[in-house]
Design a protein around this motif. Structure first.
Motif, PDB file in Angstrom:
ATOM      1  N   GLY A   4      56.921  29.794  19.299  1.00 24.56           N
ATOM      2  CA  GLY A   4      56.598  28.615  18.498  1.00 24.56           C
ATOM      3  C   GLY A   4      56.374  27.375  19.343  1.00 24.56           C
ATOM      4  O   GLY A   4      55.639  26.465  18.939  1.00 24.56           O
ATOM      5  N   LYS A   5      57.004  27.319  20.514  1.00 26.35           N
ATOM      6  CA  LYS A   5      56.849  26.173  21.409  1.00 26.35           C
ATOM      7  C   LYS A   5      56.549  26.681  22.821  1.00 26.35           C
ATOM      8  O   LYS A   5      57.066  27.714  23.246  1.00 26.35           O
ATOM      9  CB  LYS A   5      58.121  25.320  21.425  1.00 26.35           C
ATOM     10  N   LEU A   6      55.692  25.928  23.543  1.00 26.40           N
ATOM     11  CA  LEU A   6      55.330  26.282  24.920  1.00 26.40           C
ATOM     12  C   LEU A   6      55.528  25.070  25.818  1.00 26.40           C
ATOM     13  O   LEU A   6      55.248  23.938  25.415  1.00 26.40           O
ATOM     14  CB  LEU A   6      53.867  26.729  24.996  1.00 26.40           C
ATOM     15  N   ASN A   7      55.970  25.319  27.053  1.00 23.15           N
ATOM     16  CA  ASN A   7      55.985  24.219  28.022  1.00 23.15           C
ATOM     17  C   ASN A   7      54.589  24.109  28.660  1.00 23.15           C
ATOM     18  O   ASN A   7      53.696  24.933  28.384  1.00 23.15           O
ATOM     19  CB  ASN A   7      57.075  24.413  29.071  1.00 23.15           C
ATOM     20  N   GLY A   8      54.410  23.128  29.500  1.00 25.48           N
ATOM     21  CA  GLY A   8      53.097  22.890  30.065  1.00 25.48           C
ATOM     22  C   GLY A   8      52.554  24.061  30.854  1.00 25.48           C
ATOM     23  O   GLY A   8      51.375  24.423  30.751  1.00 25.48           O
ATOM     24  N   LYS A   9      53.382  24.673  31.663  1.00 29.06           N
ATOM     25  CA  LYS A   9      52.944  25.792  32.485  1.00 29.06           C
ATOM     26  C   LYS A   9      52.537  26.981  31.629  1.00 29.06           C
ATOM     27  O   LYS A   9      51.506  27.635  31.877  1.00 29.06           O
ATOM     28  CB  LYS A   9      54.063  26.174  33.458  1.00 29.06           C
ATOM     29  N   GLN A  10      53.358  27.259  30.600  1.00 29.01           N
ATOM     30  CA  GLN A  10      53.063  28.389  29.735  1.00 29.01           C
ATOM     31  C   GLN A  10      51.750  28.171  28.978  1.00 29.01           C
ATOM     32  O   GLN A  10      50.926  29.077  28.851  1.00 29.01           O
ATOM     33  CB  GLN A  10      54.216  28.604  28.741  1.00 29.01           C
TER      34      GLN A  10
ATOM     35  N   GLU B 103      44.201  29.754  30.133  1.00 27.08           N
ATOM     36  CA  GLU B 103      43.376  30.447  31.115  1.00 27.08           C
ATOM     37  C   GLU B 103      43.113  31.893  30.692  1.00 27.08           C
ATOM     38  O   GLU B 103      42.003  32.419  30.849  1.00 27.08           O
ATOM     39  CB  GLU B 103      44.053  30.420  32.486  1.00 27.08           C
ATOM     40  N   LEU B 104      44.155  32.512  30.127  1.00 30.40           N
ATOM     41  CA  LEU B 104      43.984  33.873  29.639  1.00 30.40           C
ATOM     42  C   LEU B 104      43.000  33.917  28.479  1.00 30.40           C
ATOM     43  O   LEU B 104      42.122  34.791  28.410  1.00 30.40           O
ATOM     44  CB  LEU B 104      45.340  34.446  29.207  1.00 30.40           C
TER      45      LEU B 104
END
Length: 409
Positions: free
Chosen positions: A335-341, A347-348
């Motif tokens: 439900g939540k992602l950090n910047g890197k994720q 990109e994927l």
């Protein structure tokens, strides 16, 4: 079918005297006698009234009924419809000749004891693997003091002087229809053929008493919620030497915190993330025995996919063969992602679809009949509402990367 309380049938209380019971019987009998009442159910009600009076007018039978209910009088099937009680100057005997004296003929016959039922609650594992459980049972047994004879130990049991030990007497009576001969249960010994000088102080002459017993129940492996285990001969004792009834154990199984059950299969939900679903992964799966087993989830596994681990379910109750452990995959989108994720997933997404995040305008070719100021009906514009082909689909219907796009948008 449930039997109606004799006191309720006559409309009296348990504290009423024999005279009050007799008066209540005469009133009810006059109201429902088939010669006076032509209602369809009058005859049946009259039988019930007469049956109730047969028990409550006799002090011994009444004591047995007060203590053991219907089981205390002829094994709970006291069905003497018209026992010759002369309320209307012979009409009782007339009906006896038509319906017969069933109670008199059967009073000395062995009667099977009534069945009992008791519930036990089991843990999920106990039902799966089987267990022995000790339970408390309240049942009617042979009196331990008089061994079922009904007399005070050391006192005499005499042959009935009225019937000579036969338990039945023959009566002849005249009526407007002629003379009728009838064989009925002996009123002195109630069909037993013997009389007791001093009734047993424990059972009051009934020959039976209610006692609490501890019984061990063997619950077989694989039993399901709602099933019953039968213990033959562990019910109430029979009368006149009849066999005892059975005890039925009704099983209530508690739910499990992790597993669900489908017949003899175990159901387990395995949560994995989107990367594990896409790349494949090996997971440790719990079993009911407390161990773990390894499950290989292949790459590209979709949400809701099912895998089977053979022979790790529950034993069949009849043949002991085990069911399977069925694993259902639950692909969980974060439900939540950090910047890197987020950057990695974007990109994927672009590598899988170069047009990800872009709006592509299609060139529209108009016909001669279309004004250049008129928009074709099939034109799609970025600033207008349009239907998403994935709208209305559940998460389970969407593919893995459609669900990733939903999470990122």
């Amino acid at each position: 079918m449930a039997q109606t309380d004799y006191y309720e049938i006559l409309g009296v209380s348990r504290q009423d005297s024999e005279e009050e019971i007799r008066r209540a019987f005469r009133k009810k009998a006059m109201e429902y006698h088939p010669d006076r009442n032509k209602e369809p159910d009058a005859e049946e009600k009259f039988k019930e009234i007469n049956e109730a009076y047969q028990v409550l007018s006799d002090s011994t039978k009444r004591a047995q009924y007060d203590r053991f209910g219907h089981a205390g009088v002829n094994g709970g099937s006291y069905d003497r419809p018209f026992d010759g009680f002369d309320v209307f100057g012979g009409f009782g005997d007339i009906f006896d000749s038509f319906f017969g004296d069933a109670g008199g003929r059967r009073s000395r016959a062995p009667q099977r004891g009534s069945d009992l039922q008791q519930q036990v609650t089991l843990a999920f594992e106990d039902a799966a693997f089987g267990i022995e459980r000790e339970i408390d049972v309240s049942r009617v047994e042979i009196c331990h003091e008089c061994s079922g004879a009904g007399n005070e130990p050391g006192t005499a049991i005499n042959t009935c002087g009225t019937c000579g030990g036969n338990g039945q007497v023959r009566r002849t009576q005249r009526s407007v229809f002629g003379q009728f001969a009838q064989v009925t249960s002996c009123p002195t010994c109630q069909g037993k053929g013997t009389t007791i000088e001093r009734p047993c102080t424990v059972c009051r002459g009934a020959g039976m008493e209610r006692r609490n017993r501890k019984t061990v129940v063997n619950i077989p492996a694989g039993i399901q919620d709602g099933m019953q285990v039968r213990l033959t001969g562990e019910g109430n004792v029979g009368s006149n030497g009849g066999p005892p009834g059975n005890l039925y154990i009704l099983v209530d199984v508690k739910p499990h915190k992790v597993f669900q059950r489908d017949q003899f299969d175990l159901l387990y939900t395995l949560p994995i993330n989107v990367a594990e679903a896409a790349l494949g992964v090996e997971k440790e799966i719990p079993t009911l025995e407390g161990e773990t087993t390894t499950l290989k989830v292949p790459q590209g596994t979709q949400h809701g996919s099912e895998f089977r681990v053979r022979g790790r379910g529950i034993s069949h109750i009849n043949n002991g063969r085990k069911g399977d452990l069925r694993v259902f995959v639950d692909v969980q989108v974060p439900g939540k992602l950090n910047g890197k994720q987020r950057k990695l997933l974007e990109e994927l997404a672009i590598s899988l679809d170069p047009n990800y995040g872009k709006v592509v305008e299609e060139e529209i070719y108009s016909n001669d009949s279309v004004n250049e100021n008129q928009r074709p009906q099939d034109q799609t514009y970025a600033d207008e509402d349009h239907e998403d082909p994935l709208d209305g689909k559940s998460d389970r219907d969407k593919g893995l990367f459609d669900r990733i796009k939903d999470a990122l948008s």
